[in-house]
Design a protein around this motif. Structure first.
Motif, PDB file in Angstrom:
ATOM      1  N   LYS A 268      11.776   1.160  19.143  1.00  0.00           N
ATOM      2  CA  LYS A 268      10.961   1.510  20.315  1.00  0.00           C
ATOM      3  C   LYS A 268      11.850   1.339  21.555  1.00  0.00           C
ATOM      4  O   LYS A 268      12.726   0.470  21.600  1.00  0.00           O
ATOM      5  CB  LYS A 268       9.756   0.583  20.452  1.00  0.00           C
ATOM      6  N   GLY A 269      11.619   2.161  22.552  1.00  0.00           N
ATOM      7  CA  GLY A 269      12.339   1.948  23.814  1.00  0.00           C
ATOM      8  C   GLY A 269      11.939   0.584  24.361  1.00  0.00           C
ATOM      9  O   GLY A 269      10.743   0.257  24.399  1.00  0.00           O
TER      10      GLY A 269
ATOM     11  N   GLU B  59      11.099  -2.449  26.867  1.00  0.00           N
ATOM     12  CA  GLU B  59      10.544  -2.573  28.219  1.00  0.00           C
ATOM     13  C   GLU B  59      11.601  -3.284  29.073  1.00  0.00           C
ATOM     14  O   GLU B  59      12.051  -4.368  28.709  1.00  0.00           O
ATOM     15  CB  GLU B  59       9.265  -3.432  28.188  1.00  0.00           C
TER      16      GLU B  59
ATOM     17  N   CYS C  81      16.986  -0.668  22.115  1.00  0.00           N
ATOM     18  CA  CYS C  81      16.948   0.798  22.328  1.00  0.00           C
ATOM     19  C   CYS C  81      16.542   1.074  23.767  1.00  0.00           C
ATOM     20  O   CYS C  81      15.752   0.345  24.350  1.00  0.00           O
ATOM     21  CB  CYS C  81      15.935   1.441  21.388  1.00  0.00           C
TER      22      CYS C  81
ATOM     23  N   GLU D 145      15.733   4.513  24.754  1.00  0.00           N
ATOM     24  CA  GLU D 145      14.682   5.531  24.598  1.00  0.00           C
ATOM     25  C   GLU D 145      13.799   5.177  23.403  1.00  0.00           C
ATOM     26  O   GLU D 145      14.206   4.408  22.535  1.00  0.00           O
ATOM     27  CB  GLU D 145      15.329   6.919  24.367  1.00  0.00           C
ATOM     28  N   ASP D 146      12.646   5.784  23.378  1.00  0.00           N
ATOM     29  CA  ASP D 146      11.732   5.516  22.276  1.00  0.00           C
ATOM     30  C   ASP D 146      12.188   6.250  21.014  1.00  0.00           C
ATOM     31  O   ASP D 146      12.842   7.274  21.086  1.00  0.00           O
ATOM     32  CB  ASP D 146      10.321   6.014  22.674  1.00  0.00           C
ATOM     33  N   LYS D 147      11.881   5.663  19.897  1.00  0.00           N
ATOM     34  CA  LYS D 147      12.147   6.269  18.590  1.00  0.00           C
ATOM     35  C   LYS D 147      13.627   6.585  18.349  1.00  0.00           C
ATOM     36  O   LYS D 147      13.975   7.632  17.785  1.00  0.00           O
ATOM     37  CB  LYS D 147      11.299   7.544  18.394  1.00  0.00           C
TER      38      LYS D 147
END
Ligand SMILES: NC(=O)N[C@@H](O)C(=O)O
Ligand code: NI
Length: 172
Positions: free
Chosen positions: A63-64, A66, A132, A134-136
């Motif tokens: 997951k991206g 926070e 990460c 970015e997400d995914k």
């Protein structure tokens, strides 16, 4: 005194005390399979040779994160190295430190990959889990299973601030 640690571009020289950089850049290759493939060989070692541990391949979808990100723990894998190879051309962060039973926070460093690099963390390298942007973001992860003893140490939250998804670790 506040020391600001800025993300460094990931290079083999800068990273070598923590592990190896997985990249084609600057690596020798050979043509195999009767000319139908190019092989960049022995890009990094797989260090999972404790008895009962075997190397295994996973796929992670991260997951991206926070941001700003609390670097409030570090972990290490004493019995095997851990390798992250991105399946997309997106950068990710790698927060690492040396140390034995405890992470040596004076060696804490943060690297940002160039999108075409992965990292091989030596066994025992303290690190924050996969970061990460970015997400995914997908990764091939080479790990050891068996004595999956990975130690985690909660560290005083290393203050940070973030601009444009850059992370600056600030240590007092
Ligand atoms: N827990 C897990 O499988 N991954 C972590 O070790 C990591 O470094 O991301
Ligand atoms: Ni790990």
């Amino acid at each position: 005194m506040r020391i600001e640690i800025k993300p460094k571009p990931l290079t083999r020289e800068a990273f070598k005390k923590f592990g190896e950089v997985i990249e084609k850049e600057g690596r020798e290759s050979m043509i195999i399979n009767r000319g139908s493939a190019e092989k960049f060989y022995e890009v990094c070692n797989m260090d999972a040779n404790e008895k009962g541990v075997k190397s295994i391949l996973h796929i992670y979808i991260g997951k991206g994160r926070e941001f700003p990100l609390h670097i409030n723990m570090l972990e290490k894998h004493p019995y095997f190295s851990q390798t992250f190879v991105p399946r997309s051309k997106e950068p990710f962060y790698c927060v690492v430190a040396l140390g034995g039973r405890e992470p040596d926070l004076s060696t804490l460093e943060i690297f940002k990959t160039n999108g075409d690099q992965g990292v091989h963390l030596n066994r025992g390298t303290w690190h924050f889990p996969l970061i990460c942007i970015e997400d995914k973001q997908e990764f091939i992860v080479l790990d050891g299973v068996g004595i999956n003893l990975d130690e985690k140490k909660v560290i005083e939250c290393v203050e940070y601030n973030m601009q444009d998804k850059e992370i600056f670790l600030i240590k007092d």
